[in-house]
Design an enzyme around this catalytic site. Structure first.
Site, PDB file in Angstrom:
ATOM      1  N   TYR A  33       1.019  -1.132   0.032  1.00 45.07           N
ATOM      2  CA  TYR A  33      -0.161  -0.071   0.145  1.00 45.07           C
ATOM      3  C   TYR A  33       0.789   1.180   0.129  1.00 45.07           C
ATOM      4  O   TYR A  33       0.727   2.114  -0.839  1.00 45.07           O
ATOM      5  CB  TYR A  33      -0.922  -0.028   1.251  1.00 45.07           C
ATOM      6  CG  TYR A  33      -1.843   1.175   1.355  1.00 45.07           C
ATOM      7  CD1 TYR A  33      -2.989   1.432   0.704  1.00 45.07           C
ATOM      8  CD2 TYR A  33      -1.293   2.402   2.021  1.00 45.07           C
ATOM      9  CE1 TYR A  33      -3.901   2.110   0.870  1.00 45.07           C
ATOM     10  CE2 TYR A  33      -2.246   3.410   2.151  1.00 45.07           C
ATOM     11  CZ  TYR A  33      -3.340   3.595   1.690  1.00 45.07           C
ATOM     12  OH  TYR A  33      -4.132   4.541   1.680  1.00 45.07           O
ATOM     13  N   LYS A  87       1.178   4.228  -3.089  1.00 45.94           N
ATOM     14  CA  LYS A  87       0.795   5.524  -2.743  1.00 45.94           C
ATOM     15  C   LYS A  87       2.006   6.396  -3.030  1.00 45.94           C
ATOM     16  O   LYS A  87       1.768   7.580  -3.478  1.00 45.94           O
ATOM     17  CB  LYS A  87       0.191   5.722  -1.350  1.00 45.94           C
ATOM     18  CG  LYS A  87      -1.134   5.184  -1.301  1.00 45.94           C
ATOM     19  CD  LYS A  87      -2.246   5.739  -1.870  1.00 45.94           C
ATOM     20  CE  LYS A  87      -3.584   5.182  -1.934  1.00 45.94           C
ATOM     21  NZ  LYS A  87      -4.446   5.850  -2.738  1.00 45.94           N
TER      22      LYS A  87
END
Length: 255
Positions: free
Chosen positions: A228, A232
């Site tokens: 994740y 990002k």
């Protein structure tokens, strides 16, 4: 309209209270006039107006307020947005931040395309058209933009909001887990941006916007969120690079 055969939703959890929440609170504390008054009143009651901490807070508040004022001035110089002419594509608009944004945008009179894996909860605003799409599927993304352009018109504002997370140790994730997080969080925003950008660069689309919803976790490592945070970070750097291209290579900074 369904443009892809949707697979079962993969396992995953919402991040809930996290670093983004903390940063959001800190942002409010340094931009809200009410918070500034409360800080000043508290310092006055304690006789601590000359405290270095109060001075640092005042300097930070003044800097943030000045920056916000300059931004409002720049936007005002461009004139009001004719929302009736806007076609806004929002990914992940069926829940969370995306849903809240769509509900606010629906009040502007713009035509809104919500692209997500799941349908929006009822009632759906009349200005919103839903497109069920697996954002991990590159061909489905091409198809859904084709459908939006055919039914609503060229996209003038793109909000890359959709995201997913696999809260497992890297050693516990499957290849499919890693690939899905990367495709939904990072690859999909790049593909959608590449697809809609040419129409946005035309002179008649003078108020085009592309928004990327990243995370402060793009700048710090977090165990069990490695894929994740990496995805990002990629989104944040893609946005920065795209901004430089538009400003210095394509000379659209004034728009």
């Amino acid at each position: 309209m369904t443009v892809a055969n949707l697979p079962p939703s993969p396992g995953g959890v919402a991040l809930g209270r996290n670093v983004d929440t903390v940063v959001g609170v800190m942002d409010t504390l340094t931009t809200s006039p009410v918070c500034a008054l409360l800080v000043a009143a508290n310092a006055l009651m304690r006789g601590a107006l000359a405290s270095p901490w109060v001075g640092a807070y005042a300097a930070l508040f003044a800097a943030r307020a000045g920056s916000a004022w300059l931004q409002r001035r720049r936007l005002a110089a461009r004139g009001p947005v004719d929302w009736a002419k806007q076609v806004i594509l929002v990914t992940g608009g069926s829940h969370g931040i995306g849903l809240s944004l769509v509900q606010k945008l629906a009040k502007t009179g713009a035509r809104i395309a919500v692209v997500s894996l799941a349908p929006m909860p009822e009632p759906v605003p009349s200005s919103v058209t839903q497109y069920l799409c697996d954002l991990a599927d590159a061909q489905a993304l091409e198809d859904v933009v084709d459908s939006v352009e055919r039914e609503l018109g060229p996209v003038t504002m793109l909000v890359n909001n959709a995201g997913t997370v696999c809260p497992l140790l890297v050693s516990e994730q499957s290849a499919a887990d890693v690939e899905r997080v990367a495709r939904v969080n990072f690859v999909a925003p790049m593909l959608l941006t590449r697809r809609v950008l040419p129409a946005m660069l035309r002179p008649e689309c003078a108020r085009a916007h592309i928004v990327f919803v990243a995370s402060v976790l793009a700048y710090i490592g977090v165990p069990q969120l490695a894929t994740y945070t990496a995805s990002k970070a990629g989104v944040a750097l893609f946005q920065e690079s795209l901004s430089l291209e538009l400003r210095h290579r394509l000379d659209v900074g004034g728009r």
